[in-house]
Scaffold this motif. Structure first.
Motif, PDB file in Angstrom:
ATOM      1  N   THR A  49       0.836  -1.196   0.000  1.00 22.28           N
ATOM      2  CA  THR A  49       0.000   0.000   0.000  1.00 22.28           C
ATOM      3  C   THR A  49       0.874   1.251   0.000  1.00 22.28           C
ATOM      4  O   THR A  49       1.977   1.251   0.553  1.00 22.28           O
ATOM      5  N   PRO A  50       0.400   2.328  -0.622  1.00 22.12           N
ATOM      6  CA  PRO A  50       1.196   3.553  -0.632  1.00 22.12           C
ATOM      7  C   PRO A  50       1.341   4.117   0.782  1.00 22.12           C
ATOM      8  O   PRO A  50       0.450   3.954   1.620  1.00 22.12           O
ATOM      9  N   SER A  51       2.466   4.771   1.027  1.00 29.86           N
ATOM     10  CA  SER A  51       2.707   5.342   2.369  1.00 29.86           C
ATOM     11  C   SER A  51       1.813   6.551   2.634  1.00 29.86           C
ATOM     12  O   SER A  51       1.609   6.918   3.785  1.00 29.86           O
ATOM     13  N   ALA A  52       1.289   7.155   1.582  1.00 32.43           N
ATOM     14  CA  ALA A  52       0.328   8.250   1.723  1.00 32.43           C
ATOM     15  C   ALA A  52      -0.656   8.150   0.550  1.00 32.43           C
ATOM     16  O   ALA A  52      -0.243   7.848  -0.568  1.00 32.43           O
ATOM     17  N   PRO A  53      -1.935   8.408   0.790  1.00 36.46           N
ATOM     18  CA  PRO A  53      -2.938   8.239  -0.270  1.00 36.46           C
ATOM     19  C   PRO A  53      -2.670   9.106  -1.504  1.00 36.46           C
ATOM     20  O   PRO A  53      -2.987   8.704  -2.617  1.00 36.46           O
ATOM     21  N   GLU A  54      -2.091  10.275  -1.309  1.00 35.96           N
ATOM     22  CA  GLU A  54      -1.868  11.164  -2.445  1.00 35.96           C
ATOM     23  C   GLU A  54      -0.810  10.658  -3.421  1.00 35.96           C
ATOM     24  O   GLU A  54      -0.741  11.113  -4.562  1.00 35.96           O
ATOM     25  N   HIS A  55       0.024   9.696  -3.020  1.00 35.51           N
ATOM     26  CA  HIS A  55       1.045   9.174  -3.928  1.00 35.51           C
ATOM     27  C   HIS A  55       0.415   8.560  -5.178  1.00 35.51           C
ATOM     28  O   HIS A  55       0.941   8.705  -6.285  1.00 35.51           O
TER      29      HIS A  55
END
Length: 144
Positions: A49-55
């Protein structure tokens, strides 16, 4: 009594380490490149999963900008390569122009573009351009 092996059918990280797609360079290919990138990210997110949703959105925006620039400024075919790195995603856009991209003035009240290259440099950890006599590769690294 021996039991049959139980196979784990979850997507292994090795299966989604990279994606390559080539396009003829038509306007609709910008959308198609974004869809290829989205499919890659969907597969990647299943195992990491991405470390932050905006990635996720940042990667899609950068791919869209790079594809749009390839269609607008480098008529002809282009190729998109996506690869998982240790801490992010490496995107390479190959096009037929030997001219390196350069920032243009951005005037929001007058339109006419000029923001794409600025966005790419803002969203990416690293940006580089490698040219040869047949075109160029734009390499960008983004966090994941």
């Amino acid at each position: 009594m021996a039991t049959e092996p139980h196979w784990d059918r979850t997507l292994a990280a090795e299966e989604i380490t990279s994606r390559v797609a080539s396009f003829p360079g038509e306007l609709h290919d910008v959308t198609d490149a974004r869809l290829v990138a989205e499919e890659f990210l969907f597969d990647l997110a299943r195992v990491s999963t991405p470390s932050a949703p905006e990635h996720w959105d940042d990667i899609l925006l950068v791919v869209t900008e790079l594809a749009a620039n390839a269609v607008q400024y480098a008529p002809g075919p282009f190729q998109l390569r996506l690869r998982r790195t240790f801490d992010g995603v490496h995107v390479v856009m190959r096009d037929t122009s030997t001219t390196e991209p350069a920032p243009r003035p951005f005037h929001p009240n007058r339109g006419g573009g000029g923001i794409g290259w600025h966005l790419i440099h803002t969203l990416c950890d690293q940006v580089s351009v490698v040219s040869d006599d047949r075109g160029k590769d734009i390499h960008v690294f983004l966090p994941w």
